[in-house]
Motif scaffolding. Structure first.
Motif, short mmCIF file in Angstrom:
data_model
loop_
_atom_site.label_atom_id
_atom_site.label_comp_id
_atom_site.label_asym_id
_atom_site.label_seq_id
_atom_site.Cartn_x
_atom_site.Cartn_y
_atom_site.Cartn_z
N PHE A 141 0.85 -1.18 0.00
CA PHE A 141 0.00 0.00 0.00
C PHE A 141 0.88 1.24 0.00
O PHE A 141 1.66 1.45 0.94
CB PHE A 141 -0.93 -0.01 1.21
CG PHE A 141 -1.80 -1.24 1.29
CD1 PHE A 141 -3.00 -1.29 0.60
CD2 PHE A 141 -1.38 -2.36 2.01
CE1 PHE A 141 -3.78 -2.44 0.65
CE2 PHE A 141 -2.16 -3.49 2.05
CZ PHE A 141 -3.36 -3.54 1.37
N SER A 162 1.31 5.55 -0.83
CA SER A 162 0.76 6.89 -1.01
C SER A 162 1.81 7.72 -1.74
O SER A 162 3.01 7.54 -1.55
CB SER A 162 0.45 7.54 0.34
OG SER A 162 -0.54 6.82 1.02
N ASN A 218 -5.93 4.26 -1.40
CA ASN A 218 -7.24 4.01 -2.01
C ASN A 218 -7.47 4.87 -3.25
O ASN A 218 -8.60 4.96 -3.74
CB ASN A 218 -8.34 4.25 -0.98
CG ASN A 218 -8.25 5.63 -0.36
OD1 ASN A 218 -7.38 6.43 -0.73
ND2 ASN A 218 -9.13 5.92 0.59
N LYS A 248 -1.70 -2.22 5.80
CA LYS A 248 -3.10 -2.07 5.45
C LYS A 248 -3.93 -1.53 6.60
O LYS A 248 -4.83 -0.71 6.41
CB LYS A 248 -3.66 -3.43 4.99
CG LYS A 248 -5.12 -3.37 4.54
CD LYS A 248 -5.57 -4.71 4.03
CE LYS A 248 -7.01 -4.64 3.54
NZ LYS A 248 -7.48 -5.94 3.04
#
Length: 888
Positions: free
Chosen positions: A323, A325, A341, A393
């Motif tokens: 994950f 960013s 997301n 996560k």
């Protein structure tokens, strides 16, 4: 015994010819045709096959029925029924069970098209297939069935691979070999595909298609392009899969699939069979959690108003389980961030710019994150870098961060070196045509600020007007006095490219003549949302000439048949110049003035909306006149079966109409043609009568016959009226008085004394003895009847309007009749006195006849026997008794 059959043969042939003739009357009906999928087809056992059947040319029911049957090679003359769309009991027992189990069924594509499905093809299914369509029409016309051959061959395709389990480390290479072979005698192609199964998901790795083209799945396209994924044929039947730099996403079960293809006669490829190998399990161990952040910009030198694209790339392994960013920084100040997301967040003014569509950010794939900025300002220049953060996560914070290198973006204001040019290919047009202009912006530097444009017009009085424009934000602006024409779509503008604008003016008016120009302004958007003017450019003037419709509009009427005879045809043409009028409609009408009349009226009008309107006084033209308008705006008026009612003067009136509103027509111009005069003449008379002059000698009380003979007439259907004339003067060429007239309807009309004196009327009698021969008979001709006689004949014909008209007339030669008194002889006296005639001729004749009858009677009477001397006749004289001298 053969004779009856021989006599019956012509009857059969005649019936056949009559039946053929009846069928030929329906040749205009489409011929029924059944079309079956082109064969022969070759398919493998155990496969699913479809055969298509279509029918066309039918007339009645839109839903047709289909019946399928087969003739096997061992019994070609035996037709075995398979299945029908109409009859559920159509199938023979050999196919009934398979039909019931849906192994064989019919799929209806549409009313006249079906597919025959055989799901598990057997060797016994080989043969000639017939598709039959029962007739639904009233007659039989065309073909009702079609046949196609199907060959069923054994499935010889083989695909094998050694099943195994391989443990690899991230970055290793993988090689797997698959053996694919076939023993088919037909010409077929083999395709080989490697798959990776991850749970319920099957991913295509790479494939060698039937056309020998390499094709990779979506997940492996980039790796195949970089050479990290390969498929090589290393032998006649061996296909090797190679994957370099294995990734954890490559973990799963690999297997190979071979597919055998065959090409049908219609050039389409069909799958004959396919086979899959056993699976090889591949485990890939991750080498760690390392990753890198890279930054790349589309350009580093940008002009104000341009656009900028900055891509941040994450170099890592096992993306699905990680994950990340990504954040973008300008001069070490965070401006935008996109989370794991894929939801972005904006800081400061960038939130407003994102709302205006001037900033966007997106996740292109697992590796690439893209920032796009539009309408760049000077303030957007500086040092950009991106920062990548990895988090768990379920964790809210990053446990690892990587920063990319910096890229410096320089934003410069544009230089005022634009060149604006106006062009047009419609500088000379006709009124109601259209004007079209193009405004091009030329520059030696790349990139523009935002452009606004204003179209300008200078009329012949040197008054300037703004027509229409577009602001730098794309908003259209309309100026007076063009607002209404813009609303009616008569004035339109568009931006066809970033550096090109167009203006179109439809239904051009003469007041649109003048000079046109375009003014272009260049704007730069400031950070506070205001616009800054950075350039103002005006094109040169483009002069436009508009020719009025009145000045160039002309109408000419011509005819090649100014004079025709009754029942003839004359044609009038109305030519309009110019002949091709694109943006106006033409109405054309014919006006008619009958011959020998001062009144005129409208005959027919071909309106601007293509309707044909007849006038109120054209009854005699209906059924005779045809109006045709050509694409070149020529109106033809053709009149057949002409009569004197259609003779007269014609002229053509043309009007030009244009649209003022979508549903409103306005007359633009009108013109009147020259006058055409059409004469309609009856046929020339060919009437001829007997001409020799003659004299007839008659005595009183004789019967006199005078003849009027027609030697020639104009037409066979001519009718005649005959007038007998008499003059006491016995000379040729004398003018007499009418005695009697025999009309064309054979009605006799008397004149003079014959009209009042019944006894004298009875003396004269007319008679038509034969076609073209008329007689005047005078009973008991008297001395007063001496004189000159002749006939006057008038010839009549029916005109095209069923009205009798006089074709011509002629007068015969004079016949002189001389009547003499008879000399008084015994014969004449006897004839003059009936009593004397009977005394002298009739009574002596009767007495003479009676004497002859008596003479004949006594002459032929039989004679009597002679009597004896002693026998005395009754008439014997009696002797007197004399006294006996002796006294006895």
């Amino acid at each position: 015994m053969e004779q009856p059959c021989f006599k019956e043969t012509p009857l059969k042939i005649g019936m056949f010819l009559v039946f053929s003739l009846i069928l030929s009357f329906d040749l205009c009906t489409a011929q029924r045709q059944v079309k079956l999928q082109e064969g022969p087809l070759v398919r493998a056992e155990g496969r699913h096959i479809t055969i298509q059947c279509d029918v066309s040319g039918y007339q009645q029911s839109p839903e047709q029925n289909f019946e399928w049957s087969i003739s096997r090679p061992d019994k070609p003359d035996l037709k075995i029924q398979i299945i029908s769309t109409k009859d559920p009991n159509f199938s023979y027992a050999i196919y009934g069970k398979r039909v019931m189990n849906k192994e064989i069924y019919i799929e209806r594509i549409k009313g006249d098209s079906v597919l025959l499905h055989i799901t598990n093809l057997q060797k016994s299914d080989e043969g000639v297939y017939e598709c039959f369509t029962p007739n639904t029409d009233s007659v039989y016309w065309g073909s009702y069935s079609a046949v196609m051959n199907l060959t069923v061959i054994s499935d010889t395709l083989s695909a094998t691979s050694v099943p195994q389990t391989l443990n690899k480390v991230e970055g290793d290479s993988l090689e797997l070999v698959c053996e694919v072979s076939k023993q088919t005698s037909q010409h077929t192609h083999v395709a080989v595909t490697w798959y990776l199964q991850k749970g319920d998901q099957n991913l295509t790795v790479i494939s060698l298609t039937r056309d020998f083209v390499l094709y990779s799945g979506e997940a492996y396209k980039q790796r195949q392009a970089s050479g990290d994924v390969r498929l090589d044929k290393i032998g006649a039947t061996s296909f090797k899969l190679t994957i370099y730099k294995l990734q954890t996403s490559d973990q799963g079960e690999f297997y190979c699939e071979g597919t055998e293809w065959i090409q049908d006669l219609d050039k389409s490829w069909q799958v004959m069979t396919n086979k899959r190998t056993e699976k090889t399990t591949v485990n890939v161990k991750s080498i760690g959690k390392k990753f890198l952040a890279l930054i790349k910009a589309t350009a580093v030198n940008i002009t104000v108003g341009g656009s900028l694209e900055i891509t941040c790339t994450v170099e890592a392994q096992n993306f699905p389980d990680r994950f990340f960013s990504v954040a973008w920084f300008l001069d070490n100040n965070e401006i935008i961030r996109i989370g794991p997301n894929a939801v972005p967040s904006f800081h400061g003014e960038y939130e407003m710019r994102e709302t205006l569509g001037k900033v966007t950010v997106s996740k292109k794939n697992d590796r690439d994150y893209v920032l796009k900025m539009y309408q760049i300002q000077v303030e957007d220049g500086g040092a950009y870098h991106c920062q990548v953060e990895e988090s768990e996560k379920i964790s809210s914070g990053a446990f690892s961060t990587k920063k990319s290198n910096e890229v410096t973006i320089t934003v410069q204001r544009p230089q005022a070196n634009r060149n604006v040019v106006i062009s047009s290919n419609t500088t000379e047009v006709l009124e109601s045509d259209y004007l079209q202009f193009a405004c091009g912006i030329h520059s030696v530097t790349a990139g523009y600020g935002q452009l606004s444009i204003t179209w300008q017009f200078i009329n012949k009085q040197d008054l300037s007007y703004d027509i229409i424009g577009m602001n730098q934000d794309g908003t259209q602006v309309t100026y007076q006095p063009y607002h209404e024409r813009v609303v009616n779509s008569d004035v339109r503008m568009a931006r066809v490219r970033s550096d090109s604008f167009t203006l179109v003016i439809y239904n051009a008016l003469t007041s649109d003549e003048g000079q046109y120009a375009c003014q272009v302004m260049e704007w730069a958007a400031e950070s506070n949302g205001n616009w800054q003017l950075i350039g103002d450019y005006v094109s040169g003037n483009m002069t436009v000439t508009i020719k009025s419709l009145e000045s160039s509009f002309a109408v000419t009427a011509i005819t090649r048949t100014p004079s025709v005879r009754y029942y003839g045809t004359f044609e009038l043409q109305c030519f309009i110049r110019p002949s091709h009028l694109t943006y106006v409609s033409v109405s054309v009408s014919w006006k008619f003035q009958p011959a020998n009349s001062n009144d005129s009226y409208h005959l027919v009008n071909f309106t601007h909306d293509t309707a044909i309107v007849w006038g109120d006084k054209v009854e005699n033209f209906k059924g005779k006149a045809i109006v045709v308008k050509t694409v070149s705006n020529t109106l033809r008026l053709s009149v057949s079966r002409a009569s004197k009612l259609e003779a007269g003067k014609f002229l053509c009136i043309a009007e030009l109409w244009g649209r003022h509103h979508p549903n409103q027509w306005v007359k633009k111009a009108s013109a009147t043609s020259n006058i055409l005069e059409v004469k309609v003449r009856p046929p020339a008379s060919l009437l001829q009568l007997t001409k020799p002059v003659r004299t007839i000698q008659k005595r009183t009380n004789d019967i006199t016959e005078l003849e009027c003979r027609i030697l020639a007439q104009t037409q066979n259907d001519s009718e005649f009226s005959v007038t007998w004339l008499f003059s006491k003067i016995q000379e040729p060429n004398v003018k007499g008085e009418n005695l009697l007239n025999i009309g064309r309807n054979n009605i006799v009309q008397y004149y003079g004394e014959l009209l009042t004196d019944t006894q004298k009327k009875m003396k004269f009698r007319d008679e038509k003895t034969s076609n073209g021969v008329y007689k005047l008979i005078i009973q008991k001709t008297g001395v007063d009847d001496s004189g000159s006689y002749y006939c006057h004949v008038t010839e009549w014909l029916l005109d095209p309007n069923s009205i009798w008209y006089k074709v011509g007339e002629n007068t015969s030669a004079t016949t002189t009749v001389q009547v003499h008194r008879a000399v008084a002889t015994l014969h004449s006296k006897a004839c003059a006195s009936p009593s004397l005639f009977y005394f002298i001729f009739i009574y002596p004749f009767i007495i003479f006849i009676v004497l002859i009858i008596f003479a004949l009677y006594f002459h032929r009477r039989p004679k009597k026997k002679q009597k004896s001397a002693n026998e005395k006749s009754l008439w014997t004289p009696i002797e007197p008794i004399v006294g006996d001298p002796k006294g006895e």
